[in-house]
Design an enzyme around this catalytic site. Structure first.
Site, short mmCIF file in Angstrom:
data_model
loop_
_atom_site.label_atom_id
_atom_site.label_comp_id
_atom_site.label_asym_id
_atom_site.label_seq_id
_atom_site.Cartn_x
_atom_site.Cartn_y
_atom_site.Cartn_z
N CYS A 95 20.26 -2.23 -42.38
CA CYS A 95 19.38 -1.21 -41.72
C CYS A 95 18.60 -1.56 -40.48
CB CYS A 95 18.19 -0.89 -42.92
SG CYS A 95 17.33 -2.02 -43.56
N LEU A 96 19.33 -1.03 -39.42
CA LEU A 96 18.93 -1.42 -38.20
C LEU A 96 18.89 -0.05 -37.30
CD1 LEU A 96 18.49 -3.81 -35.95
CD2 LEU A 96 21.07 -3.63 -35.45
#
Length: 156
Positions: A95-96
């Site tokens: 999750c970026l």
């Protein structure tokens, strides 16, 4: 893949194979075609969480690359574990924001994505998975780039 995507990936691949232009700690492992690449990544600072480890990233490029982001996940292969990090799920999904549709910019490329992930690992001090990892891994059906993440550690 669009002609823009084909041209762009061909140029990126030529740069990385011919000039070995990737930054230290990032190695192109496999890029047999313009749809999927494998890269190894290391954290080069003294972060004790990742000392001596090498991790494998898998890039999958869709038909709209570079207009839309590639799918980028960590894979567990050979002696390449999935890194422990509060923004990396045990199935390798990262999750970026720049990997999501809303955070992506066509100026990004394979090198800049790898450098962002390397930086994310370098700055980590928490040796754990994201909250709800087991539930997320068992129930998620969305493609990584289509997931809208909420960052619990960014709360005020």
């Amino acid at each position: 893949m669009s002609s823009l995507g084909t041209k762009r990936l061909g140029k990126e691949l030529a740069n990385e194979q011919v000039s070995k232009s990737l930054p230290p700690g990032i190695t192109l492992v496999k890029a047999d075609d313009l749809q999927e690449w494998l890269l190894d990544i290391q954290v080069l600072d003294q972060n004790p969480i990742y000392a001596g480890e090498t991790y494998r990233l898998k890039f999958r490029f869709g038909k709209q690359y570079p207009i839309e982001p590639p799918e980028v996940v960590f894979t567990k292969q050979e002696n390449r574990p999935i890194p422990m990090h509060p923004h990396i799920y045990s199935n390798g999904i990262i999750c970026l924001d720049l990997l999501g549709s809303s955070g992506w910019s066509p100026v990004q490329n394979v090198e800049s994505v790898c450098m962002s992930i390397q930086s994310m690992l370098t700055g980590n001090t928490k040796n754990h998975r994201p909250e709800g990892d087991a539930d997320f891994v068992s129930t998620n059906k969305a493609r990584p780039k289509d997931i809208e993440f909420y960052y619990h550690d960014n709360e005020v």
